[in-house]
Design a protein around this motif. Sequence first.
Motif, PDB file in Angstrom:
ATOM      1  N   GLU A 160       0.845  -1.210   0.000  1.00 47.78           N
ATOM      2  CA  GLU A 160       0.000   0.000   0.000  1.00 47.78           C
ATOM      3  C   GLU A 160       0.875   1.252   0.000  1.00 47.78           C
ATOM      4  O   GLU A 160       0.555   2.241  -0.681  1.00 47.78           O
ATOM      5  CB  GLU A 160      -0.943  -0.032   1.205  1.00 47.78           C
ATOM      6  N   LYS A 194       3.598  -0.683   8.210  1.00 47.24           N
ATOM      7  CA  LYS A 194       3.499  -1.962   8.907  1.00 47.24           C
ATOM      8  C   LYS A 194       4.508  -2.986   8.396  1.00 47.24           C
ATOM      9  O   LYS A 194       5.187  -2.765   7.416  1.00 47.24           O
ATOM     10  CB  LYS A 194       2.071  -2.502   8.767  1.00 47.24           C
ATOM     11  N   GLY A 223      -4.174  -6.505  10.499  1.00 49.44           N
ATOM     12  CA  GLY A 223      -4.053  -5.081  10.173  1.00 49.44           C
ATOM     13  C   GLY A 223      -5.342  -4.333  10.512  1.00 49.44           C
ATOM     14  O   GLY A 223      -5.308  -3.187  10.977  1.00 49.44           O
TER      15      GLY A 223
HETATM   16  N1  APR Z   1       6.471  -9.365  12.260  1.00 51.60           N
HETATM   17  C1  APR Z   1       5.822  -8.397  12.922  1.00 51.60           C
HETATM   18  N2  APR Z   1       4.584  -7.935  12.573  1.00 51.60           N
HETATM   19  C2  APR Z   1       3.986  -8.513  11.536  1.00 51.60           C
HETATM   20  C3  APR Z   1       4.593  -9.570  10.801  1.00 51.60           C
HETATM   21  C4  APR Z   1       5.908  -9.995  11.210  1.00 51.60           C
HETATM   22  N3  APR Z   1       6.567 -10.963  10.561  1.00 51.60           N
HETATM   23  N4  APR Z   1       3.732  -9.943   9.827  1.00 51.60           N
HETATM   24  C5  APR Z   1       2.639  -9.174   9.944  1.00 51.60           C
HETATM   25  N5  APR Z   1       2.786  -8.306  10.969  1.00 51.60           N
HETATM   26  C6  APR Z   1       1.821  -7.283  11.403  1.00 51.60           C
HETATM   27  C7  APR Z   1       1.950  -6.018  10.575  1.00 51.60           C
HETATM   28  O1  APR Z   1       2.892  -5.131  11.113  1.00 51.60           O
HETATM   29  C8  APR Z   1       0.524  -5.463  10.644  1.00 51.60           C
HETATM   30  O2  APR Z   1       0.295  -4.780  11.856  1.00 51.60           O
HETATM   31  O3  APR Z   1       0.491  -7.752  11.165  1.00 51.60           O
HETATM   32  C9  APR Z   1      -0.318  -6.723  10.596  1.00 51.60           C
HETATM   33  C10 APR Z   1      -0.724  -7.115   9.179  1.00 51.60           C
HETATM   34  O4  APR Z   1      -1.494  -6.108   8.594  1.00 51.60           O
HETATM   35  P1  APR Z   1      -1.895  -6.134   7.027  1.00 51.60           P
HETATM   36  O5  APR Z   1      -0.667  -6.334   6.217  1.00 51.60           O
HETATM   37  O6  APR Z   1      -2.736  -4.977   6.767  1.00 51.60           O
HETATM   38  O7  APR Z   1      -2.713  -7.511   6.926  1.00 51.60           O
HETATM   39  P2  APR Z   1      -4.291  -7.754   6.890  1.00 51.60           P
HETATM   40  O8  APR Z   1      -4.987  -7.138   8.019  1.00 51.60           O
HETATM   41  O9  APR Z   1      -4.533  -9.218   6.703  1.00 51.60           O
HETATM   42  O10 APR Z   1      -4.724  -7.038   5.599  1.00 51.60           O
HETATM   43  C11 APR Z   1      -4.402  -7.613   4.383  1.00 51.60           C
HETATM   44  O11 APR Z   1      -5.994  -6.016   3.636  1.00 51.60           O
HETATM   45  O12 APR Z   1      -4.543  -4.248   3.430  1.00 51.60           O
HETATM   46  C12 APR Z   1      -5.401  -5.106   2.723  1.00 51.60           C
HETATM   47  O13 APR Z   1      -4.997  -5.489   0.441  1.00 51.60           O
HETATM   48  C13 APR Z   1      -4.640  -5.911   1.720  1.00 51.60           C
HETATM   49  O14 APR Z   1      -6.086  -7.763   1.232  1.00 51.60           O
HETATM   50  C14 APR Z   1      -5.021  -7.330   2.010  1.00 51.60           C
HETATM   51  C15 APR Z   1      -5.487  -7.318   3.418  1.00 51.60           C
END
Ligand code: APR
Length: 274
Positions: A160, A194, A223
């Motif tokens: 994003e 993030k 997220g």
């Molecule tokens: N270490 C620490 N934090 C992590 C890790 C990691 N390895 N992996 C993920 N996170 C945390 C991120 O920092 C964030 O706070 O988990 C959260 C993930 O957020 P997103 O990437 O927004 O994931 P999600 O809520 O599933 O959203 C994904 O929404 O943003 C849209 O298009 C995107 O369809 C997708 C969906």
Amino acid sequence: VDSAAQTPAAILQGPPLDGPRAHATHKGSYGDVAVIGGAPGMAGAALLAACAALHGGAGRVFVALLDPQAMPVDTSQPELMLRCASSLDLAPMTAVCGCGGGDAVRHLLPKVFSTAAHAVIDADALNSIATDTQLQTLLRARTGRDGSARATVLTPHPLEAARLLGASAVQIQADRLGAAQQLVERFGCVVVLKGSGTVIAAPGQVAAINPTGNARLATAGTGDVLAGMIGARLAAGRPAFQAACEAVYQHGLAADRWPEDRALTAGELAAANR
Ligand code: APR
Ligand code: MG
């Protein structure tokens, strides 16, 4: 870790959100959150953010689902008030936008930018901004007009952020601190970039790199939970940079303390957060 960045430890010395509440308070003292999202098939994202805001201590939580067929009530979380987006008066509220909103959320962003007291902009709301120069102008106008009084927090994941900056996710990951700071300069908002080592940056602040969290957060919906947690803190009147740092830290801490023998799910994380 870049020397320009610090961990948000100092900011986290403040009173916990779940600490003792002053006796002579009422739900109005803790603010209203309105979650706007949930296009067809994606209602869960909006409900996760709303649940996180509720458990984060918000006084009242409204949900405007963008799916016209959506159920009028969420039986699993009866505290939530499901409303039509057009009937919500956002002026006294913290809007949490995105959350499975699909392209439909685009049409509500001008109203959010011009009226919401505070705003968290996530997911599809960020994607809408990335492809719409008019929305970019409205966003800058919101944050330029009266600064921190109308707090705005952008919460991109690396892809994003790449869309917002016209770059690739690889480029963002190669300089996460620089990317977060570029977004701050471009939009004048607090930015939460993030991923492992979440960066929190804001106008006039030394950026912070979050030390908590782990790969168990790599599951759908975490997220959305973070967006709701930030929203609850903004609604309670926390300054935006502090709200973002605290929420990111607590979100990661919950994952670090998660029982080894149980999978982390976004729904349980939402209910466990403070
Ligand atoms: N270490 C620490 N934090 C992590 C890790 C990691 N390895 N992996 C993920 N996170 C945390 C991120 O920092 C964030 O706070 O988990 C959260 C993930 O957020 P997103 O990437 O927004 O994931 P999600 O809520 O599933 O959203 C994904 O929404 O943003 C849209 O298009 C995107 O369809 C997708 C969906
Ligand atoms: Mg997301």
